[in-house]
Design an enzyme around this catalytic site. Structure first.
Site, short mmCIF file in Angstrom:
data_model
loop_
_atom_site.label_atom_id
_atom_site.label_comp_id
_atom_site.label_asym_id
_atom_site.label_seq_id
_atom_site.Cartn_x
_atom_site.Cartn_y
_atom_site.Cartn_z
N GLY A 50 5.23 4.01 0.23
CA GLY A 50 4.21 4.54 -0.49
C GLY A 50 4.44 5.81 -0.74
O GLY A 50 4.95 6.58 0.01
N GLY A 56 6.40 -3.92 -2.08
CA GLY A 56 6.22 -4.59 -3.34
C GLY A 56 7.48 -5.52 -3.72
O GLY A 56 7.62 -5.95 -4.99
N ASP A 78 1.30 8.36 6.65
CA ASP A 78 0.84 8.07 8.09
C ASP A 78 1.50 8.77 9.21
O ASP A 78 0.91 8.63 10.23
CB ASP A 78 1.37 6.56 8.19
CG ASP A 78 0.70 5.73 6.98
OD1 ASP A 78 -0.23 6.13 6.20
OD2 ASP A 78 1.16 4.57 6.78
N ARG A 134 -23.87 6.48 5.13
CA ARG A 134 -23.22 5.97 3.94
C ARG A 134 -21.75 6.34 4.34
O ARG A 134 -21.28 6.67 5.08
CB ARG A 134 -23.66 7.21 2.84
CG ARG A 134 -25.05 7.30 2.41
CD ARG A 134 -25.62 5.97 1.69
NE ARG A 134 -26.63 5.95 0.95
CZ ARG A 134 -27.95 5.66 1.47
NH1 ARG A 134 -27.84 5.27 2.73
NH2 ARG A 134 -28.95 5.84 1.04
O1 F6P Z 1 2.24 3.74 4.17
C1 F6P Z 1 1.11 4.29 3.53
C2 F6P Z 1 -0.15 3.78 2.91
O2 F6P Z 1 -0.61 4.66 2.10
C3 F6P Z 1 -0.90 3.30 4.16
O3 F6P Z 1 -1.74 4.44 4.82
C4 F6P Z 1 -1.73 2.34 3.70
O4 F6P Z 1 -2.36 1.43 4.50
C5 F6P Z 1 -0.92 1.71 2.82
O5 F6P Z 1 0.21 2.63 2.27
C6 F6P Z 1 -1.42 1.31 1.50
O6 F6P Z 1 -0.67 0.49 0.71
P1 F6P Z 1 -0.80 0.28 -0.76
O7 F6P Z 1 0.18 1.23 -1.53
O8 F6P Z 1 -0.18 -1.03 -0.92
O9 F6P Z 1 -2.22 0.27 -1.42
#
Ligand code: F6P
Length: 359
Positions: free
Chosen positions: A14, A81, A137, A275
């Site tokens: 990510g 991916g 994270d 909310r």
């Molecule tokens: O590992 C980074 C992260 O942003 C996590 O915090 C989150 O759960 C995940 O990637 C989201 O994944 P994607 O990029 O597939 O939406």
């Protein structure tokens, strides 16, 4: 390293703020030594797929551009991916790609998953690798900080500040769901910085009644609003994760726990309107804060220094205020770093009266 070297650099997993500052630091440090840098596109795909996809990065075309100051990854990235073929096949394809491109070493900017996967490709193919940790994270092992974490904390803290103001106007309890996967670092750091009333993280069990008791105490104190920070990775009271999608490797992508909490709280207690705000990918794309850019500079310089000294198969780390390097095998062995329920962060949260669950 005596002859002119050629480094590959790729971002994997990510994205987060600060990646381009890392790329730039590597380009600058390598250029100082007269080395070439190939920026590999889309994680390992640029190496393993044919035609290979890359571009030559120089201080003129990259570092001297606005990119180092921007979030996202100039090179592109893949977050789980890629459908994995066998490790052997991938290692072979990786080794062939590295050979085709004439790379002497590869710098991988990634989280724990990428360190694990790419270091395995490299081990099988004798490619020299240095890892640079990044992730919102902050769960990459051994290092105290990964690039991108502090910038994401800033985005989340600003969101808590915004929510507090509108919660105050409408006498509401506002839930904010943040990322972090199975680690509660992002939730806890931003809840503490933003002075939230409740923070729920995957590492600490909680009860809906515990949250409601905190809301009741707030009400009894004369305050009519509250902010609840919740990590996407917490489970429902009956122990399940909430997720509506899967990534390419079949893992659940978390999301929706905020809505679950909203329904549960609202059905049992109606003194506050509740909310939900789900921050989503905006957390990964804030302005890179100074500390992340500082880490980028230190990590980039250290990665190049290690390669110059003939070292490889290491990840650079930040420990006790210093940059160091540890063996990738140690990183892989250590797994993911979760939030320690006995950490000073959790202790401080409790000391300030935040409901953090039932430790
Ligand atoms: O590992 C980074 C992260 O942003 C996590 O915090 C989150 O759960 C995940 O990637 C989201 O994944 P994607 O990029 O597939 O939406």
């Amino acid at each position: 390293m005596d002859k002119k070297k050629r480094l590959g650099i790729l971002t994997s997993g990510g994205d987060c703020a600060g990646l381009n500052a890392v790329i730039s630091a590597v380009v600058e440090a390598a250029s100082e030594k007269g080395w070439e840098v190939y920026g590999i596109h889309n994680g390992t795909d640029g190496i393993t797929q044919k035609p290979h996809s890359y571009e030559v990065l120089t201080i003129h075309n990259f570092s001297d551009s606005p990119w180092p100051r921007l979030s996202g990854s100039y090179l592109g990235s893949l977050n789980k991916g890629v459908k994995m073929e066998s490790l052997e096949d991938m290692s072979q394809r990786f080794a062939q790609g590295v050979k085709d491109l004439g790379l002497d070493a590869v710098i991988v900017v990634g989280g724990d998953g990428s360190m694990n996967i790419v270091s395995n490709y490299c081990k099988g193919s004798l490619v020299r690798m240095i890892g640079i940790p990044k992730t919102i994270d902050n769960d990459t092992p051994i290092t105290e900080f990964s690039v991108g974490f502090q910038s994401a904390v800033q985005v989340c803290t600003s969101a808590v500040d915004s929510l507090e103001l509108t919660a105050r106007s409408h006498n509401r309890a506002l839930i904010m769901e943040v990322m972090g996967r199975d680690a509660g670092h992002l939730a806890m750091h931003s809840a503490l910085a933003g002075q939230a009333d409740v923070c729920l993280v995957p590492e600490i069990p909680y009860t809906i009644d515990g949250v409601i008791n905190k809301l009741k105490a707030i009400k009894a104190s004369g305050r009519n609003h509250a902010v609840i920070v919740v990590s996407e990775g917490i489970k429902t009271e009956d122990g399940s994760h909430i997720s509506s999608k899967k990534n390419m490797v079949g893992e659940a992508v978390y999301g929706g726990i905020g809505q679950y909490l909203c329904s549960e709280i609202s059905s049992r207690y109606n003194e506050f309107q509740v909310r939900v705000t789900t921050l989503g990918h905006v957390q990964r794309s804030g302005v890179p804060v100074a500390f992340d850019r500082l880490l980028a500079a230190l990590y980039g310089a250290k990665a190049v220094e290690l390669l110059e000294n003939g070292e490889d198969n290491k990840m650079v780390v930040w420990k006790n205020g210093h940059v160091d390097a540890v063996a990738l095998s140690e990183v892989v062995k250590s797994g993911t770093t979760l939030l320690d329920p006995n950490s000073e962060y959790v202790k401080a949260a409790k000391a300030l009266g935040m409901y953090v669950g039932e430790i």
